[in-house]
Motif scaffolding. Structure first.
Motif, mmCIF file in Angstrom:
data_model
loop_
_atom_site.group_PDB
_atom_site.id
_atom_site.type_symbol
_atom_site.label_atom_id
_atom_site.label_comp_id
_atom_site.label_asym_id
_atom_site.label_seq_id
_atom_site.Cartn_x
_atom_site.Cartn_y
_atom_site.Cartn_z
ATOM 1 N N ALA A 181 63.770 -4.030 -72.908
ATOM 2 C CA ALA A 181 62.308 -4.161 -72.962
ATOM 3 C C ALA A 181 61.677 -2.999 -73.726
ATOM 4 O O ALA A 181 60.760 -3.191 -74.541
ATOM 5 N N THR A 182 62.184 -1.782 -73.486
ATOM 6 C CA THR A 182 61.657 -0.596 -74.167
ATOM 7 C C THR A 182 61.941 -0.650 -75.658
ATOM 8 O O THR A 182 61.062 -0.370 -76.492
ATOM 9 N N ARG A 183 63.161 -1.033 -76.011
ATOM 10 C CA ARG A 183 63.503 -1.082 -77.438
ATOM 11 C C ARG A 183 62.752 -2.215 -78.138
ATOM 12 O O ARG A 183 62.334 -2.071 -79.294
ATOM 13 N N ALA A 184 62.572 -3.331 -77.442
ATOM 14 C CA ALA A 184 61.803 -4.434 -78.022
ATOM 15 C C ALA A 184 60.373 -3.985 -78.335
ATOM 16 O O ALA A 184 59.858 -4.237 -79.431
ATOM 17 N N LEU A 185 59.745 -3.309 -77.376
ATOM 18 C CA LEU A 185 58.379 -2.801 -77.594
ATOM 19 C C LEU A 185 58.324 -1.845 -78.777
ATOM 20 O O LEU A 185 57.360 -1.844 -79.545
ATOM 21 N N LEU A 228 66.657 8.852 -64.692
ATOM 22 C CA LEU A 228 66.920 9.977 -65.599
ATOM 23 C C LEU A 228 67.899 9.567 -66.702
ATOM 24 O O LEU A 228 67.731 9.948 -67.870
ATOM 25 N N GLN A 229 68.918 8.787 -66.332
ATOM 26 C CA GLN A 229 69.857 8.298 -67.352
ATOM 27 C C GLN A 229 69.142 7.400 -68.358
ATOM 28 O O GLN A 229 69.382 7.482 -69.571
ATOM 29 N N HIS A 230 68.253 6.550 -67.871
ATOM 30 C CA HIS A 230 67.499 5.661 -68.754
ATOM 31 C C HIS A 230 66.712 6.457 -69.796
ATOM 32 O O HIS A 230 66.776 6.152 -70.990
ATOM 33 N N TYR A 231 65.991 7.476 -69.342
ATOM 34 C CA TYR A 231 65.207 8.293 -70.280
ATOM 35 C C TYR A 231 66.107 8.940 -71.325
ATOM 36 O O TYR A 231 65.791 8.972 -72.514
ATOM 37 N N ASP A 232 67.245 9.448 -70.884
ATOM 38 C CA ASP A 232 68.180 10.102 -71.793
ATOM 39 C C ASP A 232 68.680 9.122 -72.863
ATOM 40 O O ASP A 232 68.720 9.443 -74.058
ATOM 41 N N LEU A 233 69.019 7.894 -72.436
ATOM 42 C CA LEU A 233 69.544 6.902 -73.379
ATOM 43 C C LEU A 233 68.464 6.410 -74.348
ATOM 44 O O LEU A 233 68.750 6.161 -75.522
ATOM 45 N N VAL A 234 67.247 6.264 -73.862
ATOM 46 C CA VAL A 234 66.147 5.853 -74.743
ATOM 47 C C VAL A 234 65.934 6.888 -75.849
ATOM 48 O O VAL A 234 65.786 6.545 -77.028
ATOM 49 N N LEU A 235 65.949 8.151 -75.474
ATOM 50 C CA LEU A 235 65.734 9.216 -76.461
ATOM 51 C C LEU A 235 66.902 9.315 -77.445
ATOM 52 O O LEU A 235 66.704 9.633 -78.620
ATOM 53 N N ARG A 236 68.101 9.004 -76.980
ATOM 54 C CA ARG A 236 69.286 9.167 -77.835
ATOM 55 C C ARG A 236 69.633 7.939 -78.664
ATOM 56 O O ARG A 236 70.195 8.058 -79.754
ATOM 57 N N TYR A 237 69.324 6.747 -78.148
ATOM 58 C CA TYR A 237 69.856 5.526 -78.770
ATOM 59 C C TYR A 237 68.788 4.574 -79.307
ATOM 60 O O TYR A 237 69.114 3.438 -79.664
#
Length: 301
Positions: A181-185, A228-237
């Motif tokens: 959902a985050t990447r789609a947005l 916390l893992q979600h935030y890390d992956l969003v910033l990295r990937y």
């Protein structure tokens, strides 16, 4: 390309085998036949799944390989489907579809890139708890998806062209629904959320994302680590992350980390947080139990 433009996708696994008959019955009773069923088998054979469903279901089956993570397995299935269909409808095999679930998603994807729907929450035995999972009022999707999630892999559907932009998935991404959902947005997807409940969402002991109290200390700490893992992956990937998300996510990351450190350092504070959280109205969405803003004085003293 098949005649049907949409695939309905779920995964089945041993922990949810007792719910498969309910799930299959609800798929069978959809008000449209215009979709193909795809089922991912995760540590469960096709024969075991069909026996639990009570019928020989016509579907495309994908078996998880021993060397695949759960996310790599789902990615492989999604890559196959997006090359054959214009859209994918995601459902969890421990939940129950209302008769209009598929047709509503299909209609929405004529105009939108992604779709989510409200859900009625049921207990382990399938009894309605008279609690709805729905979009909070007066909150834009950008702000909402920074802190919480309402687009799960049971109540959503996406056009294949937007899903292609969300690939690849980080292979250790537990909260894949929130990542998509985050990447789609961040790829300018036009997302729609349906206020009509078109799923029955089952709360049971094996839920990754619990939304109903009572919450336990273990659940809160585990949920916090996943956020916390979600935030890390969003910033990295997500290389196409917008300036808004690049600025805001580190702020939320810092806040959740502050919350986590406070909770693991003081059992008394954690106990008080849980006691107060459990007394709040049961209007939670995914991850709203983590660092709830109404209780922030507990960890921002």
């Amino acid at each position: 390309m098949t005649d049907n433009k949409f695939a309905l996708f779920t995964t089945v696994y041993p922990e949810g085998i007792q719910y498969l008959n309910d799930w299959y019955s609800s798929v069978y009773h959809q008000d449209t036949p215009d979709f193909d069923i795809w089922i991912g088998c995760d540590r469960l054979s096709i024969e075991e799944a069909q026996k639990a469903m009570g019928d020989r279901i016509e579907a495309t089956w994908i078996i998880r390989n021993e060397d695949e993570s759960p996310i790599q397995f789902r990615e492989r299935a999604i890559r196959k489907m997006i090359n054959q269909y214009s859209g994918i409808i995601f459902v969890d095999s421990d939940d129950i579809l209302e008769p209009s679930r598929v047709s509503a998603a299909q209609s929405a994807l004529q105009c939108y890139d992604g779709y989510g729907c409200s859900m009625n929450i049921i207990d382990e035995g399938g009894h309605d708890l008279a609690i709805e999972f729905k979009r909070p009022r007066n909150t834009g999707l950008l702000d909402l998806l920074l802190r919480n999630n309402i687009f799960g892999l049971s109540n959503t559907a996406y056009r294949s062209d937007i899903l292609k932009k969300c690939l690849p998935f980080p292979k250790k991404c537990v909260l894949l629904d929130w990542f998509i959902a985050t990447r789609a947005l961040n790829n300018n997807a036009n997302l729609f959320f349906d206020d009509i409940a078109r799923m029955k969402y089952r709360q049971h002991s094996a839920n990754t994302a619990r939304v109903l109290p009572p919450f336990s200390a273990q659940q809160i700490l585990s949920a916090t680590k996943l956020v916390l893992q979600h935030y890390d992956l969003v910033l990295r990937y997500i290389p196409e992350l917008s300036p808004f998300f690049k600025k805001q996510i580190p702020l939320f990351q810092d806040e959740v980390l502050l919350f986590y450190n406070c909770m693991i350092q003081s059992t008394e504070t954690l106990d008080e947080y849980i006691e107060r959280l459990n007394k709040m109205p049961a209007k939670h969405i995914w991850w709203s139990c983590v660092a709830h803003p109404d209780l922030e004085e507990l960890w921002k003293q």
